[in-house]
Design a protein around this motif. Sequence first.
Motif, PDB file in Angstrom:
ATOM      1  N   VAL A 141      15.339   7.730  58.986  1.00 15.89           N
ATOM      2  CA  VAL A 141      15.673   6.090  59.347  1.00 15.89           C
ATOM      3  C   VAL A 141      14.383   5.760  60.406  1.00 15.89           C
ATOM      4  O   VAL A 141      14.013   4.960  60.347  1.00 15.89           O
ATOM      5  CB  VAL A 141      16.916   5.939  60.218  1.00 15.89           C
ATOM      6  CG1 VAL A 141      17.093   4.619  60.798  1.00 15.89           C
ATOM      7  CG2 VAL A 141      17.828   6.019  58.996  1.00 15.89           C
ATOM      8  N   VAL A 196      21.119  -5.055  54.024  1.00 22.26           N
ATOM      9  CA  VAL A 196      22.291  -5.062  53.210  1.00 22.26           C
ATOM     10  C   VAL A 196      21.645  -5.569  51.842  1.00 22.26           C
ATOM     11  O   VAL A 196      20.486  -6.143  51.715  1.00 22.26           O
ATOM     12  CB  VAL A 196      23.300  -5.856  53.709  1.00 22.26           C
ATOM     13  CG1 VAL A 196      24.037  -5.267  55.023  1.00 22.26           C
ATOM     14  CG2 VAL A 196      22.828  -7.333  54.072  1.00 22.26           C
ATOM     15  N   HIS A 246      11.101   3.374  60.227  1.00 21.66           N
ATOM     16  CA  HIS A 246      10.836   2.350  61.523  1.00 21.66           C
ATOM     17  C   HIS A 246       9.617   2.467  61.943  1.00 21.66           C
ATOM     18  O   HIS A 246       8.725   1.530  62.310  1.00 21.66           O
ATOM     19  CB  HIS A 246      12.139   2.284  62.567  1.00 21.66           C
ATOM     20  CG  HIS A 246      13.314   1.975  61.808  1.00 21.66           C
ATOM     21  ND1 HIS A 246      14.604   2.298  62.778  1.00 21.66           N
ATOM     22  CD2 HIS A 246      13.699   1.045  60.928  1.00 21.66           C
ATOM     23  CE1 HIS A 246      15.404   1.596  61.840  1.00 21.66           C
ATOM     24  NE2 HIS A 246      15.012   1.162  61.053  1.00 21.66           N
ATOM     25  N   VAL A 270      18.308  -3.023  50.749  1.00 22.40           N
ATOM     26  CA  VAL A 270      18.558  -1.604  51.026  1.00 22.40           C
ATOM     27  C   VAL A 270      17.138  -0.881  49.928  1.00 22.40           C
ATOM     28  O   VAL A 270      16.815  -1.557  48.886  1.00 22.40           O
ATOM     29  CB  VAL A 270      19.580  -1.023  50.878  1.00 22.40           C
ATOM     30  CG1 VAL A 270      20.543  -1.271  51.924  1.00 22.40           C
ATOM     31  CG2 VAL A 270      20.060  -1.091  49.326  1.00 22.40           C
ATOM     32  N   ASP A 272      18.891  11.019  60.167  1.00 24.57           N
ATOM     33  CA  ASP A 272      18.456  10.266  61.408  1.00 24.57           C
ATOM     34  C   ASP A 272      16.537  10.103  61.447  1.00 24.57           C
ATOM     35  O   ASP A 272      16.262   9.112  61.931  1.00 24.57           O
ATOM     36  CB  ASP A 272      18.952  10.608  62.701  1.00 24.57           C
ATOM     37  CG  ASP A 272      20.371  10.437  62.741  1.00 24.57           C
ATOM     38  OD1 ASP A 272      20.968   9.555  61.813  1.00 24.57           O
ATOM     39  OD2 ASP A 272      20.972  10.747  63.462  1.00 24.57           O
ATOM     40  N   TRP A 294      19.869  -0.196  65.539  1.00 25.26           N
ATOM     41  CA  TRP A 294      19.029  -0.889  64.620  1.00 25.26           C
ATOM     42  C   TRP A 294      19.933  -1.854  63.787  1.00 25.26           C
ATOM     43  O   TRP A 294      20.747  -1.624  63.454  1.00 25.26           O
ATOM     44  CB  TRP A 294      18.009   0.272  63.787  1.00 25.26           C
ATOM     45  CG  TRP A 294      18.775   1.231  62.974  1.00 25.26           C
ATOM     46  CD1 TRP A 294      19.451   2.229  63.702  1.00 25.26           C
ATOM     47  CD2 TRP A 294      18.971   1.252  61.692  1.00 25.26           C
ATOM     48  NE1 TRP A 294      19.997   2.894  62.443  1.00 25.26           N
ATOM     49  CE2 TRP A 294      19.750   2.400  61.213  1.00 25.26           C
ATOM     50  CE3 TRP A 294      18.440   0.484  60.611  1.00 25.26           C
ATOM     51  CZ2 TRP A 294      20.047   2.851  59.930  1.00 25.26           C
ATOM     52  CZ3 TRP A 294      18.934   0.743  59.410  1.00 25.26           C
ATOM     53  CH2 TRP A 294      19.516   1.791  59.148  1.00 25.26           C
ATOM     54  N   GLU A 295      19.123  -2.835  63.140  1.00 28.87           N
ATOM     55  CA  GLU A 295      19.772  -3.716  62.404  1.00 28.87           C
ATOM     56  C   GLU A 295      19.615  -3.076  60.923  1.00 28.87           C
ATOM     57  O   GLU A 295      18.437  -2.990  60.313  1.00 28.87           O
ATOM     58  CB  GLU A 295      19.336  -5.188  62.371  1.00 28.87           C
ATOM     59  CG  GLU A 295      19.952  -6.212  61.541  1.00 28.87           C
ATOM     60  CD  GLU A 295      19.416  -7.504  61.757  1.00 28.87           C
ATOM     61  OE1 GLU A 295      19.906  -8.408  60.961  1.00 28.87           O
ATOM     62  OE2 GLU A 295      18.594  -7.749  62.756  1.00 28.87           O
ATOM     63  N   ARG A 296      20.964  -2.992  60.072  1.00 27.69           N
ATOM     64  CA  ARG A 296      20.787  -2.391  58.793  1.00 27.69           C
ATOM     65  C   ARG A 296      20.578  -3.465  57.784  1.00 27.69           C
ATOM     66  O   ARG A 296      21.332  -4.311  57.705  1.00 27.69           O
ATOM     67  CB  ARG A 296      22.116  -1.615  58.617  1.00 27.69           C
ATOM     68  CG  ARG A 296      22.361  -0.491  59.553  1.00 27.69           C
ATOM     69  CD  ARG A 296      23.741   0.073  59.403  1.00 27.69           C
ATOM     70  NE  ARG A 296      23.923   1.331  60.307  1.00 27.69           N
ATOM     71  CZ  ARG A 296      23.679   2.596  59.929  1.00 27.69           C
ATOM     72  NH1 ARG A 296      23.260   2.896  58.800  1.00 27.69           N
ATOM     73  NH2 ARG A 296      23.946   3.463  60.916  1.00 27.69           N
ATOM     74  N   GLY A 323      18.272   8.421  54.344  1.00 25.23           N
ATOM     75  CA  GLY A 323      18.121   7.803  55.583  1.00 25.23           C
ATOM     76  C   GLY A 323      16.888   6.732  55.348  1.00 25.23           C
ATOM     77  O   GLY A 323      16.903   5.535  55.850  1.00 25.23           O
ATOM     78  N   SER A 369      18.391   3.815  53.397  1.00 25.59           N
ATOM     79  CA  SER A 369      19.077   2.941  54.350  1.00 25.59           C
ATOM     80  C   SER A 369      18.373   2.155  55.194  1.00 25.59           C
ATOM     81  O   SER A 369      19.018   0.947  55.709  1.00 25.59           O
ATOM     82  CB  SER A 369      20.083   3.706  55.093  1.00 25.59           C
ATOM     83  OG  SER A 369      19.517   4.431  56.118  1.00 25.59           O
ATOM     84  N   ALA A 370      17.257   2.490  55.394  1.00 33.85           N
ATOM     85  CA  ALA A 370      16.448   1.786  56.590  1.00 33.85           C
ATOM     86  C   ALA A 370      15.406   0.800  55.773  1.00 33.85           C
ATOM     87  O   ALA A 370      14.435  -0.103  56.121  1.00 33.85           O
ATOM     88  CB  ALA A 370      15.318   2.503  57.531  1.00 33.85           C
TER      89      ALA A 370
END
Length: 454
Positions: A28, A143, A32, A147, A25, A139-141, A67, A70-71
């Motif tokens: 991520v 894809v 951001h 990524v 976390d 949050w919007e991941r 993390g 993935s962000a």
Amino acid sequence: MARLFGTDGVRGLANRDVTAELALDLGVAAAHVLGTSGELEGHRPRAVVGRDPRVSGEFLSAAVAAGLASAGADVINVGVLPTPGVAHMTATSDVDLGVVISASHNAMPDNGIKFFARGGVKLDDVVEDQIAARLEEPWERPVGAEVGRIMTDSGRAGESYVAHLVSTIGADEYTKPLSGLRIAVDCANGAASDIGPAALRAAGADVVVVNASPDGRNINEKCGSTHPEQLQAVVVASEADFGVAFDGDADRCLAVDHAGVLVDGDQIMGVLAVAEHEAGRLAHDTLVVTVMSNLGLILAMQDAGIRTVQTGVGDRYVLEEMRANGYTLGGEQSGHIVMSRYATTGDGVLTALHLADRVKQTGARLADLASAVRRLPQTLVNVRGVDRARAATDEVLLDAVAAAEARLGTTGRVLLRPSGTEPVVRVMVEAGTQSQADAVAEELTVVVRERLAL
């Protein structure tokens, strides 16, 4: 609610306080907050992740990297590298942030997560709180191709870092300024187990190495800067000119002279400050220290024509003062020493190189150089079970402190420091003699207990 970030990142018992879930976390949230993807169209954030060799760092660094990726951030995983090495790579590479998985000098069961912003600088409280605030935020991941990727560094980061370190004292493939010196090195079975000896050897020193066999569980275990006893014996037995001890992530350095006597961070700062002052490189002729530095350092610097500026306890406050006013040297008694001409944070290996260079250039023993800082006798008492919040306002206590300071005059001082987390007030007294320091500390301890009783 207690603040997530402490004085040096997020730290606690690994897999209980500092978990894989928290690490992911934080990765991520850091992407951001510290990534610039929202500012530059099409920009993909980039991050570097390193760790010390403790076993929990393996899963925590993997979680942080996951993390970040993935962000949408690309990650360069440099593996085991000293904290200042990660800071250097963050400063010299085109990356948006750096992450270090380390609990520094703490015992092996602990671990921590600390961040560097672009340029390799530590985060201020506001930015840390921004990261903490986004932990629970939806949050919007990304894809597909959006990524991030995770790439493994093949050792080039370590090689580049060593080359940088030795270049700061003029060493290269042909120039070996430390030749003729024998230096014992205690690597604390930590992140500098390879890099510390390699840098000193690259600069020409004959290096005797202890505690450089990390197995994931022996980091800081009765060794390194928090336990210099083994190094003290090795220096004498090997007839080394002196020794240096790092902590687990190598952001601090203490030393031992030829006779096995400990040389602390205050004395090392004194030696380096005089060297930088004589060379005309000490910005504003000023050394930045914390309130815990011994008065002996302050007096020695006055004699050398060097001004001192004091900050709160913690290398982050030293760094903030240095950046705000353009100072180039500062640190703590514990051995966190910042040479901002060459690094953005405390660097134990860098400190060791410059200390060795001063010994070689002067031809003096480290003991003689360090003797310029005569440490005044110091007594520290932790008074428990008291209301620390009233320490700064109780008039009777403040009058007692003022009276003690008047008695000590210019050769002593008193520091009352409430704990930030416990019902504890720390009473520190420095004086011309140990008996005087003990007596004044005992008197003030009685007043603290009487006036601040819960």
